[in-house]
Design a protein around this motif. Structure first.
Motif, PDB file in Angstrom:
ATOM      1  N   ASP A  14      35.007  93.985  75.881  1.00 44.89           N
ATOM      2  CA  ASP A  14      33.626  93.729  75.481  1.00 44.89           C
ATOM      3  C   ASP A  14      32.991  95.021  74.995  1.00 44.89           C
ATOM      4  OD1 ASP A  14      31.007  93.019  75.124  1.00 44.89           O
ATOM      5  OD2 ASP A  14      30.690  92.288  77.158  1.00 44.89           O
ATOM      6  N   PRO A  15      32.852  95.206  73.682  1.00 49.06           N
ATOM      7  CA  PRO A  15      32.310  96.460  73.167  1.00 49.06           C
ATOM      8  C   PRO A  15      30.862  96.711  73.582  1.00 49.06           C
ATOM      9  CG  PRO A  15      32.705  94.904  71.380  1.00 49.06           C
ATOM     10  CD  PRO A  15      33.243  94.280  72.640  1.00 49.06           C
ATOM     11  N   LEU A  16      30.180  95.690  74.080  1.00 52.59           N
ATOM     12  CA  LEU A  16      28.808  95.878  74.535  1.00 52.59           C
ATOM     13  C   LEU A  16      28.750  96.446  75.949  1.00 52.59           C
ATOM     14  CD1 LEU A  16      27.211  92.607  73.144  1.00 52.59           C
ATOM     15  CD2 LEU A  16      27.206  94.891  72.123  1.00 52.59           C
ATOM     16  N   GLN A  17      29.836  96.351  76.682  1.00 50.45           N
ATOM     17  CA  GLN A  17      29.919  96.860  78.048  1.00 50.45           C
ATOM     18  C   GLN A  17      31.079  97.852  78.144  1.00 50.45           C
ATOM     19  OE1 GLN A  17      27.766  96.100  80.550  1.00 50.45           O
ATOM     20  NE2 GLN A  17      26.629  94.920  79.042  1.00 50.45           N
ATOM     21  N   PRO A  18      30.856  99.093  77.715  1.00 54.99           N
ATOM     22  CA  PRO A  18      31.950 100.070  77.753  1.00 54.99           C
ATOM     23  C   PRO A  18      32.536 100.241  79.155  1.00 54.99           C
ATOM     24  CG  PRO A  18      30.091 100.926  76.534  1.00 54.99           C
ATOM     25  CD  PRO A  18      29.628  99.652  77.198  1.00 54.99           C
ATOM     26  N   VAL A  19      33.842 100.335  79.193  1.00 57.66           N
ATOM     27  CA  VAL A  19      34.583 100.532  80.435  1.00 57.66           C
ATOM     28  C   VAL A  19      35.166 101.942  80.375  1.00 57.66           C
ATOM     29  CG1 VAL A  19      36.565  99.748  81.788  1.00 57.66           C
ATOM     30  CG2 VAL A  19      35.171  98.088  80.554  1.00 57.66           C
ATOM     31  N   PRO A  20      35.030 102.717  81.440  1.00 62.11           N
ATOM     32  CA  PRO A  20      35.630 104.053  81.419  1.00 62.11           C
ATOM     33  C   PRO A  20      37.133 103.975  81.135  1.00 62.11           C
ATOM     34  CG  PRO A  20      34.194 103.815  83.320  1.00 62.11           C
ATOM     35  CD  PRO A  20      34.326 102.447  82.698  1.00 62.11           C
ATOM     36  N   PHE A  21      37.616 104.960  80.386  1.00 58.39           N
ATOM     37  CA  PHE A  21      39.030 104.992  80.017  1.00 58.39           C
ATOM     38  C   PHE A  21      39.925 104.851  81.237  1.00 58.39           C
ATOM     39  CE2 PHE A  21      42.923 107.479  79.574  1.00 58.39           C
ATOM     40  CZ  PHE A  21      43.533 106.777  78.557  1.00 58.39           C
ATOM     41  N   ARG A  22      39.635 105.596  82.308  1.00 60.47           N
ATOM     42  CA  ARG A  22      40.494 105.575  83.497  1.00 60.47           C
ATOM     43  C   ARG A  22      40.587 104.177  84.099  1.00 60.47           C
ATOM     44  NH1 ARG A  22      37.710 105.435  88.203  1.00 60.47           N
ATOM     45  NH2 ARG A  22      35.473 105.760  88.052  1.00 60.47           N
ATOM     46  N   VAL A  23      39.476 103.449  84.078  1.00 63.76           N
ATOM     47  CA  VAL A  23      39.444 102.091  84.627  1.00 63.76           C
ATOM     48  C   VAL A  23      40.255 101.152  83.744  1.00 63.76           C
ATOM     49  CG1 VAL A  23      37.935 100.124  85.148  1.00 63.76           C
ATOM     50  CG2 VAL A  23      37.238 102.448  85.770  1.00 63.76           C
ATOM     51  N   ARG A  24      40.045 101.253  82.433  1.00 56.09           N
ATOM     52  CA  ARG A  24      40.760 100.370  81.506  1.00 56.09           C
ATOM     53  C   ARG A  24      42.262 100.627  81.526  1.00 56.09           C
ATOM     54  NH1 ARG A  24      41.292  95.602  79.840  1.00 56.09           N
ATOM     55  NH2 ARG A  24      41.877  95.361  77.669  1.00 56.09           N
ATOM     56  N   LEU A  25      42.651 101.889  81.615  1.00 61.03           N
ATOM     57  CA  LEU A  25      44.072 102.228  81.661  1.00 61.03           C
ATOM     58  C   LEU A  25      44.730 101.598  82.880  1.00 61.03           C
ATOM     59  CD1 LEU A  25      46.495 103.809  80.581  1.00 61.03           C
ATOM     60  CD2 LEU A  25      45.671 105.781  81.890  1.00 61.03           C
ATOM     61  N   LYS A  26      44.135 101.769  84.040  1.00 63.61           N
ATOM     62  CA  LYS A  26      44.710 101.201  85.262  1.00 63.61           C
ATOM     63  C   LYS A  26      44.704  99.676  85.207  1.00 63.61           C
ATOM     64  CE  LYS A  26      44.683 101.430  90.243  1.00 63.61           C
ATOM     65  NZ  LYS A  26      44.144 102.089  91.437  1.00 63.61           N
ATOM     66  N   GLU A  27      43.626  99.113  84.683  1.00 59.83           N
ATOM     67  CA  GLU A  27      43.523  97.655  84.567  1.00 59.83           C
ATOM     68  C   GLU A  27      44.655  97.093  83.706  1.00 59.83           C
ATOM     69  OE1 GLU A  27      40.392  95.786  81.892  1.00 59.83           O
ATOM     70  OE2 GLU A  27      39.545  95.472  83.889  1.00 59.83           O
ATOM     71  N   LEU A  28      44.874  97.688  82.556  1.00 61.75           N
ATOM     72  CA  LEU A  28      45.949  97.225  81.672  1.00 61.75           C
ATOM     73  C   LEU A  28      47.314  97.380  82.335  1.00 61.75           C
ATOM     74  CD1 LEU A  28      44.680  98.698  78.285  1.00 61.75           C
ATOM     75  CD2 LEU A  28      44.917  96.261  78.839  1.00 61.75           C
ATOM     76  N   ARG A  29      47.516  98.504  83.007  1.00 63.17           N
ATOM     77  CA  ARG A  29      48.812  98.756  83.651  1.00 63.17           C
ATOM     78  C   ARG A  29      49.078  97.761  84.781  1.00 63.17           C
ATOM     79  NH1 ARG A  29      50.278 101.032  88.078  1.00 63.17           N
ATOM     80  NH2 ARG A  29      48.290 102.038  88.549  1.00 63.17           N
ATOM     81  N   THR A  30      48.086  97.551  85.635  1.00 62.29           N
ATOM     82  CA  THR A  30      48.296  96.654  86.774  1.00 62.29           C
ATOM     83  C   THR A  30      48.378  95.192  86.330  1.00 62.29           C
ATOM     84  OG1 THR A  30      45.930  96.638  87.286  1.00 62.29           O
ATOM     85  CG2 THR A  30      47.292  98.218  88.465  1.00 62.29           C
ATOM     86  N   GLU A  31      47.657  94.819  85.281  1.00 62.10           N
ATOM     87  CA  GLU A  31      47.773  93.452  84.757  1.00 62.10           C
ATOM     88  C   GLU A  31      49.198  93.154  84.311  1.00 62.10           C
ATOM     89  OE1 GLU A  31      45.007  93.101  81.535  1.00 62.10           O
ATOM     90  OE2 GLU A  31      43.290  92.843  82.868  1.00 62.10           O
ATOM     91  N   ARG A  32      49.886  94.188  83.845  1.00 66.70           N
ATOM     92  CA  ARG A  32      51.256  94.016  83.369  1.00 66.70           C
ATOM     93  C   ARG A  32      52.283  94.214  84.476  1.00 66.70           C
ATOM     94  NH1 ARG A  32      47.712  94.536  79.917  1.00 66.70           N
ATOM     95  NH2 ARG A  32      47.938  94.036  77.728  1.00 66.70           N
ATOM     96  N   GLY A  33      51.802  94.595  85.657  1.00 61.45           N
ATOM     97  CA  GLY A  33      52.696  94.754  86.803  1.00 61.45           C
ATOM     98  C   GLY A  33      53.658  95.912  86.686  1.00 61.45           C
ATOM     99  N   ILE A  34      53.224  96.983  86.030  1.00 58.49           N
ATOM    100  CA  ILE A  34      54.115  98.139  85.909  1.00 58.49           C
ATOM    101  C   ILE A  34      53.542  99.325  86.678  1.00 58.49           C
ATOM    102  CG2 ILE A  34      55.129  97.405  83.717  1.00 58.49           C
ATOM    103  CD1 ILE A  34      53.361  99.407  82.293  1.00 58.49           C
ATOM    104  N   SER A  35      54.434 100.166  87.138  1.00 57.59           N
ATOM    105  CA  SER A  35      54.045 101.347  87.903  1.00 57.59           C
ATOM    106  C   SER A  35      53.630 102.464  86.955  1.00 57.59           C
ATOM    107  CB  SER A  35      55.215 101.826  88.758  1.00 57.59           C
ATOM    108  OG  SER A  35      56.257 102.306  87.923  1.00 57.59           O
ATOM    109  N   GLN A  36      53.017 103.493  87.518  1.00 56.31           N
ATOM    110  CA  GLN A  36      52.682 104.674  86.723  1.00 56.31           C
ATOM    111  C   GLN A  36      53.952 105.320  86.181  1.00 56.31           C
ATOM    112  OE1 GLN A  36      50.431 106.778  89.725  1.00 56.31           O
ATOM    113  NE2 GLN A  36      48.475 106.099  88.845  1.00 56.31           N
ATOM    114  N   GLU A  37      54.998 105.300  86.971  1.00 54.49           N
ATOM    115  CA  GLU A  37      56.280 105.870  86.545  1.00 54.49           C
ATOM    116  C   GLU A  37      56.834 105.113  85.339  1.00 54.49           C
ATOM    117  OE1 GLU A  37      55.579 104.970  89.732  1.00 54.49           O
ATOM    118  OE2 GLU A  37      55.492 106.932  90.697  1.00 54.49           O
TER     119      GLU A  37
END
Length: 84
Positions: A14-37
């Motif tokens: 939602d471009p009207l509600q900016p999400v901090p990069f750190r939050v979006r990065l973790k959100e995308l990663r966890t939605e896909r079920g992958i580890s940081q590694e």
């Protein structure tokens, strides 16, 4: 001018509600079920070669990618369509 991949990672859905990069990065990663590694490994396949420690630093908010290549590699590794 930012590329679409960067915009999706920074802004989120939602471009009207900016999400901090750190939050979006973790959100995308966890939605896909992958580890940081696993994410770090995948960025190596897409040209940036980020370390696990770098992914952790990005998700903690202590730093952000400094190059467009890093953003694009993260987007590709996370399956974000650069055209979105």
């Amino acid at each position: 001018m930012s590329t679409p991949a960067i915009k999706v990672l920074i802004v989120g859905m939602d471009p009207l509600q900016p999400v901090p990069f750190r939050v979006r990065l973790k959100e995308l990663r966890t939605e896909r079920g992958i580890s940081q590694e696993d994410l770090a490994f995948e960025t190596k396949r897409h040209g940036a070669g980020l370390s696990t420690q770098t992914v952790r630093v990005y998700e903690s908010g202590r730093s952000r990618p400094s190059t467009p290549n890093a953003y694009e590699s993260l987007a590709k590794a996370l399956g974000v369509d650069p055209g979105d």
